[in-house]
Scaffold this motif. Sequence first.
Motif, short mmCIF file in Angstrom:
data_model
loop_
_atom_site.label_atom_id
_atom_site.label_comp_id
_atom_site.label_asym_id
_atom_site.label_seq_id
_atom_site.Cartn_x
_atom_site.Cartn_y
_atom_site.Cartn_z
N GLU A 63 -10.40 6.31 0.38
CA GLU A 63 -10.73 7.57 -0.27
C GLU A 63 -10.72 7.41 -1.78
O GLU A 63 -9.94 6.64 -2.33
CB GLU A 63 -9.70 8.65 0.09
CG GLU A 63 -9.62 8.95 1.57
CD GLU A 63 -8.52 9.96 1.89
OE1 GLU A 63 -8.34 10.91 1.10
OE2 GLU A 63 -7.85 9.78 2.91
N THR A 93 -7.37 5.46 -2.76
CA THR A 93 -6.32 5.28 -1.75
C THR A 93 -6.89 4.55 -0.54
O THR A 93 -8.07 4.67 -0.22
CB THR A 93 -5.73 6.63 -1.29
OG1 THR A 93 -6.74 7.42 -0.69
CG2 THR A 93 -5.10 7.39 -2.43
N ASP A 151 -5.74 4.04 3.44
CA ASP A 151 -4.83 4.46 4.52
C ASP A 151 -3.68 5.32 3.98
O ASP A 151 -2.52 5.15 4.37
CB ASP A 151 -4.30 3.24 5.28
CG ASP A 151 -5.41 2.44 5.93
OD1 ASP A 151 -6.42 3.06 6.37
OD2 ASP A 151 -5.30 1.20 6.01
N GLY A 152 -4.01 6.21 3.05
CA GLY A 152 -3.03 7.14 2.51
C GLY A 152 -2.16 6.59 1.38
O GLY A 152 -1.37 7.31 0.80
N LYS A 153 -2.30 5.31 1.05
CA LYS A 153 -1.50 4.69 0.00
C LYS A 153 -2.36 4.52 -1.27
O LYS A 153 -3.44 3.94 -1.22
CB LYS A 153 -0.99 3.33 0.45
CG LYS A 153 -0.17 2.60 -0.59
CD LYS A 153 0.22 1.20 -0.11
CE LYS A 153 0.85 0.43 -1.25
NZ LYS A 153 0.89 -1.00 -1.01
#
Length: 147
Positions: free
Chosen positions: A36, A66, A68-70
């Motif tokens: 993202e 980001t 995988d959310g990191k």
Amino acid sequence: MYLLGGKPVVTWNLLGLDKIRWEGTEALSPGKHAVEFDFKYDGLGFATLAFNNLSGIGRGGTGTLTVDGKTVATQAIQRTVPLILPIDETFDIGSKTGTPIDDRDYQVPFPFTGKLNKLTISVEPPKLTPDDEKKLMEANQSGQDAK
């Protein structure tokens, strides 16, 4: 946004005057991933034009990449292109067919050989608050009074 050597990359090319790059530190492992890019604009947006005011366009902002959310990369940029993009730019998904964003990274055509399961693009123009509108109206009136 593209993968280069398996690493996610976002490059903003400001009309050839400046290039800003967000890059993941590691190549993506095989399998599904959520990549993202979120950009928070610093200006009020093009709605300021309704008040004969250019203050809302061409401002900078902060981009965050980001995986995988990191968060893997965050950085601010000083300015954006006001109102329109160059005529030779294209909006491509899965392959780059227009001019390359960065000639050092790739040449066109630049096909994506992986699989895109889902693509979401969300564009939310900044909204003027009533206080923003009041300030812009006052500035416009003040400018009219000075004539």
